[in-house]
Design an enzyme around this catalytic site. Sequence first.
Site, PDB file in Angstrom:
ATOM      1  N   GLU A  46      12.330   3.533  -6.642  1.00 13.39           N
ATOM      2  CA  GLU A  46      12.258   2.230  -7.458  1.00 13.39           C
ATOM      3  C   GLU A  46      11.638   2.946  -8.794  1.00 13.39           C
ATOM      4  O   GLU A  46      10.754   3.798  -8.887  1.00 13.39           O
ATOM      5  CB  GLU A  46      10.803   1.433  -7.010  1.00 13.39           C
ATOM      6  CG  GLU A  46      11.274   0.669  -5.677  1.00 13.39           C
ATOM      7  CD  GLU A  46      12.335  -0.345  -5.828  1.00 13.39           C
ATOM      8  OE1 GLU A  46      12.545  -0.792  -6.839  1.00 13.39           O
ATOM      9  OE2 GLU A  46      12.599  -1.146  -4.780  1.00 13.39           O
ATOM     10  N   VAL A  47      12.701   2.810  -9.794  1.00 12.20           N
ATOM     11  CA  VAL A  47      12.129   3.323 -11.224  1.00 12.20           C
ATOM     12  C   VAL A  47      12.102   1.959 -12.050  1.00 12.20           C
ATOM     13  O   VAL A  47      12.551   0.820 -11.614  1.00 12.20           O
ATOM     14  CB  VAL A  47      13.197   4.143 -11.578  1.00 12.20           C
ATOM     15  CG1 VAL A  47      13.669   5.560 -10.970  1.00 12.20           C
ATOM     16  CG2 VAL A  47      14.863   3.344 -11.960  1.00 12.20           C
TER      17      VAL A  47
END
Length: 305
Positions: free
Chosen positions: A274-275
């Site tokens: 998850e960025v």
Amino acid sequence: MTNKQFYPIGTPGQPWTEREKQLWQQSQTRSRSYKNDVLDVLEQLKHRYEIVQYGELRYGDDRYPLMAAKSKNWDDNLPVALITGGVHGYETSGVMGALSFLTECRSEYEGKLNLLVAPCVSPWAYERIARWNYDAVDPNRQFFAQGKAEESRALMKFTAPLKGQFAVHVDLHETTDTDESEFSPALAARDGLQPEPTRVPDGFYLVSDEQNSRLDFQSAIIAAVAHVTHIAPAEEDGTMLGFPVVSPGIVEYDNNAWHLCSTMTGAPFTTTTEVYPDSAETTPEDCIRAQVVTVRRAIDFALSN
């Protein structure tokens, strides 16, 4: 971020009927091209990979071939690394990260491991920068036998013959401000519920499966990505998005209970990235780079362990 207004489609407290789903479909606008951004890139890589079609989506008048890249010199005696991007079509760096990895990767894994990369699992949603597919279904909640998303079923059918050969599976995702401004309110409206605001983590983090908790693997990725972009801190209560932070930048829960993509292979090493591209501390290029670094570190760790 708090959104106290009701979603513009549907009646508060009442789940959507087919009528509301049709209204939602009609509200989705094509904003980019799957052919230009994904298919054309894969075409350019045909000299280095075997490019295969594993399915086709037919939504209204639209047709989307589902494509994957395989190691050209596939060896059934070697383990397999699966990389998936675009399970949520709006999460751009997952798609671009998978393609960038394919473009940069040469022959460093030849004779060690087979690569299998599905860079854009949900192309209809990619074009519309949407989380759901055409049927208002979240593909990343449908990786099980009775799953309702054609995107998920096609990928599971494609990878099923390789069960037992997977060493690592990395599923590339983003968390964005639109999770709270658009997608959470839409989900609540669709299901006839009240939105429950949460705070979007500012930075990169991983989702670990408590049924396959390899924190040494997850932590190795975090350490590598920290050189590229910042790692999301935990809330004061030690959680992110309501889930426990078990190590810096790592949340953990039962991924199977949510039928996430990362559960479908049974690989010993699995993770979901998850960025946060909306952060003031990063850029779209940093986010893509973080995805590529994750893939490389994950494969290297799997090969050495």
